[in-house]
Design a protein around this motif. Structure first.
Motif, PDB file in Angstrom:
ATOM      1  N   LEU A 156      -8.278   4.891   4.483  1.00  0.00           N
ATOM      2  CA  LEU A 156      -8.445   3.463   4.169  1.00  0.00           C
ATOM      3  C   LEU A 156      -8.415   2.602   5.437  1.00  0.00           C
ATOM      4  O   LEU A 156      -7.624   2.850   6.344  1.00  0.00           O
ATOM      5  CB  LEU A 156      -7.315   2.983   3.258  1.00  0.00           C
ATOM      6  N   PRO A 157      -9.257   1.586   5.472  1.00  0.00           N
ATOM      7  CA  PRO A 157      -9.176   0.650   6.589  1.00  0.00           C
ATOM      8  C   PRO A 157      -7.894  -0.178   6.509  1.00  0.00           C
ATOM      9  O   PRO A 157      -7.265  -0.276   5.456  1.00  0.00           O
ATOM     10  CB  PRO A 157     -10.398  -0.246   6.417  1.00  0.00           C
ATOM     11  N   THR A 158      -7.520  -0.785   7.605  1.00  0.00           N
ATOM     12  CA  THR A 158      -6.278  -1.564   7.652  1.00  0.00           C
ATOM     13  C   THR A 158      -6.462  -2.953   7.057  1.00  0.00           C
ATOM     14  O   THR A 158      -7.578  -3.399   6.791  1.00  0.00           O
ATOM     15  CB  THR A 158      -5.817  -1.715   9.106  1.00  0.00           C
ATOM     16  N   HIS A 159      -5.344  -3.623   6.887  1.00  0.00           N
ATOM     17  CA  HIS A 159      -5.351  -4.997   6.386  1.00  0.00           C
ATOM     18  C   HIS A 159      -6.112  -5.914   7.342  1.00  0.00           C
ATOM     19  O   HIS A 159      -6.789  -6.844   6.916  1.00  0.00           O
ATOM     20  CB  HIS A 159      -3.912  -5.479   6.200  1.00  0.00           C
ATOM     21  N   ALA A 160      -6.014  -5.630   8.636  1.00  0.00           N
ATOM     22  CA  ALA A 160      -6.724  -6.446   9.620  1.00  0.00           C
ATOM     23  C   ALA A 160      -8.243  -6.294   9.474  1.00  0.00           C
ATOM     24  O   ALA A 160      -8.988  -7.233   9.766  1.00  0.00           O
ATOM     25  CB  ALA A 160      -6.295  -6.046  11.026  1.00  0.00           C
ATOM     26  N   SER A 161      -8.694  -5.153   9.004  1.00  0.00           N
ATOM     27  CA  SER A 161     -10.138  -4.912   8.871  1.00  0.00           C
ATOM     28  C   SER A 161     -10.729  -5.523   7.613  1.00  0.00           C
ATOM     29  O   SER A 161     -11.747  -6.210   7.665  1.00  0.00           O
ATOM     30  CB  SER A 161     -10.429  -3.417   8.850  1.00  0.00           C
ATOM     31  N   ILE A 162     -10.099  -5.249   6.457  1.00  0.00           N
ATOM     32  CA  ILE A 162     -10.705  -5.692   5.196  1.00  0.00           C
ATOM     33  C   ILE A 162      -9.835  -6.661   4.406  1.00  0.00           C
ATOM     34  O   ILE A 162     -10.179  -7.036   3.292  1.00  0.00           O
ATOM     35  CB  ILE A 162     -11.096  -4.492   4.320  1.00  0.00           C
ATOM     36  N   GLY A 163      -8.703  -7.018   4.947  1.00  0.00           N
ATOM     37  CA  GLY A 163      -7.879  -8.041   4.298  1.00  0.00           C
ATOM     38  C   GLY A 163      -7.088  -7.514   3.111  1.00  0.00           C
ATOM     39  O   GLY A 163      -6.577  -6.403   3.117  1.00  0.00           O
ATOM     40  N   VAL A 164      -7.005  -8.328   2.084  1.00  0.00           N
ATOM     41  CA  VAL A 164      -6.167  -8.049   0.917  1.00  0.00           C
ATOM     42  C   VAL A 164      -6.670  -6.840   0.133  1.00  0.00           C
ATOM     43  O   VAL A 164      -5.911  -6.223  -0.607  1.00  0.00           O
ATOM     44  CB  VAL A 164      -6.104  -9.305   0.017  1.00  0.00           C
TER      45      VAL A 164
ATOM     46  N   ALA B  37      -7.232  -3.928   1.191  1.00  0.00           N
ATOM     47  CA  ALA B  37      -6.593  -2.689   1.658  1.00  0.00           C
ATOM     48  C   ALA B  37      -5.388  -2.301   0.801  1.00  0.00           C
ATOM     49  O   ALA B  37      -5.328  -1.167   0.311  1.00  0.00           O
ATOM     50  CB  ALA B  37      -6.204  -2.811   3.125  1.00  0.00           C
ATOM     51  N   PRO B  38      -4.409  -3.190   0.581  1.00  0.00           N
ATOM     52  CA  PRO B  38      -3.282  -2.780  -0.260  1.00  0.00           C
ATOM     53  C   PRO B  38      -3.675  -2.562  -1.721  1.00  0.00           C
ATOM     54  O   PRO B  38      -3.094  -1.707  -2.402  1.00  0.00           O
ATOM     55  CB  PRO B  38      -2.273  -3.920  -0.124  1.00  0.00           C
ATOM     56  N   ILE B  39      -4.662  -3.299  -2.193  1.00  0.00           N
ATOM     57  CA  ILE B  39      -5.120  -3.102  -3.571  1.00  0.00           C
ATOM     58  C   ILE B  39      -5.733  -1.713  -3.730  1.00  0.00           C
ATOM     59  O   ILE B  39      -5.442  -0.993  -4.688  1.00  0.00           O
ATOM     60  CB  ILE B  39      -6.123  -4.208  -3.968  1.00  0.00           C
ATOM     61  N   LEU B  40      -6.571  -1.326  -2.784  1.00  0.00           N
ATOM     62  CA  LEU B  40      -7.169   0.013  -2.825  1.00  0.00           C
ATOM     63  C   LEU B  40      -6.105   1.105  -2.717  1.00  0.00           C
ATOM     64  O   LEU B  40      -6.197   2.132  -3.383  1.00  0.00           O
ATOM     65  CB  LEU B  40      -8.203   0.166  -1.716  1.00  0.00           C
ATOM     66  N   LEU B  41      -5.098   0.866  -1.894  1.00  0.00           N
ATOM     67  CA  LEU B  41      -4.029   1.840  -1.747  1.00  0.00           C
ATOM     68  C   LEU B  41      -3.285   2.049  -3.060  1.00  0.00           C
ATOM     69  O   LEU B  41      -3.005   3.181  -3.467  1.00  0.00           O
ATOM     70  CB  LEU B  41      -3.058   1.413  -0.646  1.00  0.00           C
ATOM     71  N   VAL B  42      -2.986   0.970  -3.751  1.00  0.00           N
ATOM     72  CA  VAL B  42      -2.292   1.071  -5.042  1.00  0.00           C
ATOM     73  C   VAL B  42      -3.167   1.804  -6.057  1.00  0.00           C
ATOM     74  O   VAL B  42      -2.681   2.644  -6.824  1.00  0.00           O
ATOM     75  CB  VAL B  42      -1.898  -0.337  -5.550  1.00  0.00           C
ATOM     76  N   LEU B  43      -4.468   1.527  -6.061  1.00  0.00           N
ATOM     77  CA  LEU B  43      -5.373   2.212  -6.991  1.00  0.00           C
ATOM     78  C   LEU B  43      -5.440   3.712  -6.699  1.00  0.00           C
ATOM     79  O   LEU B  43      -5.452   4.538  -7.622  1.00  0.00           O
ATOM     80  CB  LEU B  43      -6.767   1.590  -6.920  1.00  0.00           C
TER      81      LEU B  43
END
Length: 61
Positions: A11-19, A21-27
């Motif tokens: 996954l890309p970081t929060h700095a790359s794709i913003g919010v 990133a954590p949403i994709l991580l949770v999914l």
């Protein structure tokens, strides 16, 4: 299970794709947890198939 873990590592970081990133991580974590029962069921089936020929004919313990 391994696919979701691998994708989480890529996954890309929060700095790359913003919010997103954590949403994709949770999914992805949810997908990984959802696939666990299927994986453990396959392990149990394989173990039973491997132990079957060594069981006593009487069926007792």
């Amino acid at each position: 299970m391994g696919t979701a873990t691998t994708l989480a590592g890529l996954l890309p970081t929060h700095a790359s794709i913003g919010v997103a990133a954590p949403i994709l991580l949770v999914l992805l974590r949810g997908a990984s947890r959802a696939s666990r029962p299927a994986a453990s069921g396959a392990e149990r089936r394989d173990a039973a198939a491997g132990c079957g020929p060594y069981a006593r004919a009487t069926g007792a313990g």
